[in-house]
Design a protein around this motif. Structure first.
Motif, mmCIF file in Angstrom:
data_model
loop_
_atom_site.group_PDB
_atom_site.id
_atom_site.type_symbol
_atom_site.label_atom_id
_atom_site.label_comp_id
_atom_site.label_asym_id
_atom_site.label_seq_id
_atom_site.Cartn_x
_atom_site.Cartn_y
_atom_site.Cartn_z
ATOM 1 N N ARG A 211 0.806 -1.222 0.000
ATOM 2 C CA ARG A 211 0.000 0.000 0.000
ATOM 3 C C ARG A 211 0.843 1.278 0.000
ATOM 4 O O ARG A 211 0.473 2.267 -0.621
ATOM 5 N N ARG A 212 1.946 1.261 0.747
ATOM 6 C CA ARG A 212 2.668 2.511 0.981
ATOM 7 C C ARG A 212 4.108 2.480 0.511
ATOM 8 O O ARG A 212 4.647 3.474 0.024
ATOM 9 N N ILE A 213 4.766 1.353 0.680
ATOM 10 C CA ILE A 213 6.200 1.260 0.437
ATOM 11 C C ILE A 213 6.530 1.607 -1.006
ATOM 12 O O ILE A 213 5.814 1.242 -1.936
ATOM 13 N N ARG A 214 7.618 2.355 -1.193
ATOM 14 C CA ARG A 214 8.070 2.703 -2.534
ATOM 15 C C ARG A 214 8.820 1.519 -3.137
ATOM 16 O O ARG A 214 9.349 0.663 -2.413
ATOM 17 N N LEU A 215 8.903 1.488 -4.457
ATOM 18 C CA LEU A 215 9.427 0.322 -5.166
ATOM 19 C C LEU A 215 10.434 0.770 -6.216
ATOM 20 O O LEU A 215 10.195 1.742 -6.941
ATOM 21 N N GLY A 216 11.559 0.044 -6.302
ATOM 22 C CA GLY A 216 12.541 0.457 -7.294
ATOM 23 C C GLY A 216 13.565 -0.606 -7.615
ATOM 24 O O GLY A 216 13.792 -1.539 -6.840
ATOM 25 N N PRO A 217 14.217 -0.471 -8.759
ATOM 26 C CA PRO A 217 15.317 -1.364 -9.132
ATOM 27 C C PRO A 217 16.608 -0.923 -8.467
ATOM 28 O O PRO A 217 16.899 0.260 -8.365
ATOM 29 N N ALA A 218 17.380 -1.884 -7.993
ATOM 30 C CA ALA A 218 18.682 -1.575 -7.389
ATOM 31 C C ALA A 218 19.738 -2.541 -7.936
ATOM 32 O O ALA A 218 20.109 -3.481 -7.268
ATOM 33 N N VAL A 219 20.163 -2.283 -9.105
ATOM 34 C CA VAL A 219 19.802 -1.173 -9.981
ATOM 35 C C VAL A 219 19.519 -1.703 -11.374
ATOM 36 O O VAL A 219 19.874 -2.831 -11.706
ATOM 37 N N ILE A 220 18.853 -0.859 -12.211
ATOM 38 C CA ILE A 220 18.765 -1.136 -13.640
ATOM 39 C C ILE A 220 20.174 -1.149 -14.219
ATOM 40 O O ILE A 220 20.942 -0.197 -14.049
ATOM 41 N N VAL A 221 20.547 -2.248 -14.875
ATOM 42 C CA VAL A 221 21.842 -2.297 -15.570
ATOM 43 C C VAL A 221 21.625 -1.631 -16.929
ATOM 44 O O VAL A 221 21.349 -2.275 -17.941
ATOM 45 N N ALA A 222 21.743 -0.325 -16.941
ATOM 46 C CA ALA A 222 21.275 0.500 -18.059
ATOM 47 C C ALA A 222 21.854 0.104 -19.428
ATOM 48 O O ALA A 222 21.118 0.101 -20.426
ATOM 49 N N PRO A 223 23.150 -0.229 -19.545
ATOM 50 C CA PRO A 223 23.682 -0.521 -20.881
ATOM 51 C C PRO A 223 23.059 -1.748 -21.556
ATOM 52 O O PRO A 223 23.274 -1.958 -22.752
ATOM 53 N N LEU A 224 22.306 -2.549 -20.811
ATOM 54 C CA LEU A 224 21.690 -3.738 -21.390
ATOM 55 C C LEU A 224 20.287 -3.458 -21.922
ATOM 56 O O LEU A 224 19.601 -4.384 -22.361
ATOM 57 N N TYR A 225 19.840 -2.192 -21.903
ATOM 58 C CA TYR A 225 18.467 -1.842 -22.235
ATOM 59 C C TYR A 225 18.364 -1.006 -23.498
ATOM 60 O O TYR A 225 19.251 -0.227 -23.822
ATOM 61 N N ASN A 226 17.209 -1.118 -24.160
ATOM 62 C CA ASN A 226 16.779 -0.124 -25.133
ATOM 63 C C ASN A 226 16.171 1.029 -24.336
ATOM 64 O O ASN A 226 15.224 0.834 -23.578
ATOM 65 N N PRO A 227 16.689 2.247 -24.468
ATOM 66 C CA PRO A 227 16.234 3.339 -23.600
ATOM 67 C C PRO A 227 14.785 3.743 -23.803
ATOM 68 O O PRO A 227 14.151 4.262 -22.872
ATOM 69 N N ILE A 228 14.228 3.517 -24.992
ATOM 70 C CA ILE A 228 12.815 3.840 -25.218
ATOM 71 C C ILE A 228 11.935 2.915 -24.395
ATOM 72 O O ILE A 228 11.067 3.363 -23.630
ATOM 73 N N ARG A 229 12.143 1.634 -24.531
ATOM 74 C CA ARG A 229 11.331 0.678 -23.766
ATOM 75 C C ARG A 229 11.546 0.863 -22.267
ATOM 76 O O ARG A 229 10.589 0.802 -21.480
ATOM 77 N N LEU A 230 12.782 1.099 -21.854
ATOM 78 C CA LEU A 230 13.053 1.303 -20.439
ATOM 79 C C LEU A 230 12.264 2.497 -19.905
ATOM 80 O O LEU A 230 11.625 2.403 -18.848
#
Length: 353
Positions: free
Chosen positions: A66-85
């Motif tokens: 309900r309250r807790i924030r959620l996030g990646p720790a961490v997105i390995v950015a170079p492995l992604y297409n930046p548009i889809r990310l």
């Protein structure tokens, strides 16, 4: 003081169902205990982590909390297409009703980069470009970029952030250009030292401080996030089991960093690495033990390193989820209040002075 729950989702002597359902149960409890953030790792191709998609995992637990924030720790950015990310980050923010925090990193495991056909030597430069693209896309709802690696025409990014605020960002990479971007966007540096002791943590803090100085900035007065193994138990045998899990994860990370892991299917062999600590040293060095010991160690490390955001790694490899939940409950009742009180008193003393 912000408390986070870090989820590596290592499979070591547990079923995959135990890993996934256990993680969901732990995040649900963290939400009830008042943790600020639940973090999800990203790794590929082995039991070191069964979470190849932290955004998908965050979406799954968004409906369980309900309250807790959620996030990646961490997105390995170079492995992604930046548009889809960019689109998936914005979508997750809508699905979670504005609870997303973003963690970005450049990656370090050669094994993963080679399998993706990515160049490890380019990782920091790619991270810098992707960070700029994501930042523009989620805050301005536009894609337009012409860089060394990515060329994107001027097109809309359709999904708005849930409450239109600036998304809080944490980062793990230390080039001068990345630190300059972090300072410009108020991003928070995020460190971990695995099985390292308080001296190793202080050394990593000093390393980041020096990197800020080299980039022309000061770390003083800024938020600073650190990750520590945390486990509360009075049972010496259970603590030894915890230490074995910490050691196994450290061994995996050490081997994967240089591409020297030995795999049986997707399972990494439990083989020593040079200079690793003994189980007794791990027990004596990280914030695990009875409630008083854990609180004392955490308070000392928070004070010594000006930690504002503490990410608690509470499910070591091979430890059953029911044992982790017991530890978390004790942390919430017997450790968090002591830590919060001590840090609040420190703040009051500084304000008076």
């Amino acid at each position: 003081m912000r408390f986070g729950l870090f989820n590596l989702m290592n499979q070591f002597g547990l079923s995959q169902r135990d890993v996934y359902q256990g993680t969901i149960d732990c995040v649900r409890l963290a939400d009830e205990l008042g943790f600020d953030t639940a973090w999800f790792a990203e790794h590929h191709f082995s039991n070191y982590s069964l979470c190849p998609s932290p955004l998908m995992m965050a979406a799954a637990v968004a409906r369980e909390t309900r309250r807790i924030r959620l996030g990646p720790a961490v997105i390995v950015a170079p492995l992604y297409n930046p548009i889809r990310l960019s689109e998936e980050i914005a979508l997750l923010d809508q699905l979670s009703e504005g609870r997303v925090v973003l963690g970005l990193g450049s990656g370090y495991q050669r094994f993963e980069f080679e399998a993706f056909g990515a160049d490890l030597a380019e990782r920091q430069d790619r991270l810098l470009e992707i960070w700029a693209i994501v930042d523009q896309a989620i805050h301005q709802n536009r894609f337009k970029h012409s860089g060394r690696f990515y060329q994107i025409p001027d097109v809309p990014q359709a999904i708005e952030l849930y409450n239109r605020r600036r998304m809080e960002t944490y980062f793990v990479s230390w080039s001068p250009e990345i630190i300059a971007r972090a300072v410009a966007t108020d991003a928070v540096p995020f460190i971990t030292v695995g099985w390292g002791d308080s001296k190793a943590l202080a050394g990593m803090h000093d390393f980041v401080r020096q990197k800020y100085q080299e980039a022309g900035f000061s770390l003083a007065g800024r938020r600073f996030a650190a990750q520590r193994y945390v486990f509360v138990s009075d049972d010496r045998n259970e603590l030894r089991k915890v230490a074995e899990g910490i050691r196994y994860a450290g061994r995996c990370a050490g081997h994967m960093r240089v591409g020297a892991q030995h795999l049986d299917g997707h399972i990494i062999a439990d083989e020593p690495v040079a200079g690793e600590p003994s189980l007794e040293t791990i027990i004596a060095s990280v914030p695990i033990g009875d409630a008083e010991t854990v609180a004392e160690r955490l308070i000392a490390e928070i004070r010594a390193n000006a930690i504002t955001d503490l990410s608690c790694f509470m499910m070591p490899a091979g430890v059953a989820p029911k044992a982790v939940l017991r530890s978390m409950e004790r942390f919430g009742s017997d450790v968090m209040p002591i830590v919060v009180k001590a840090i609040a008193e420190d703040t009051k003393r500084r304000e008076v002075a």
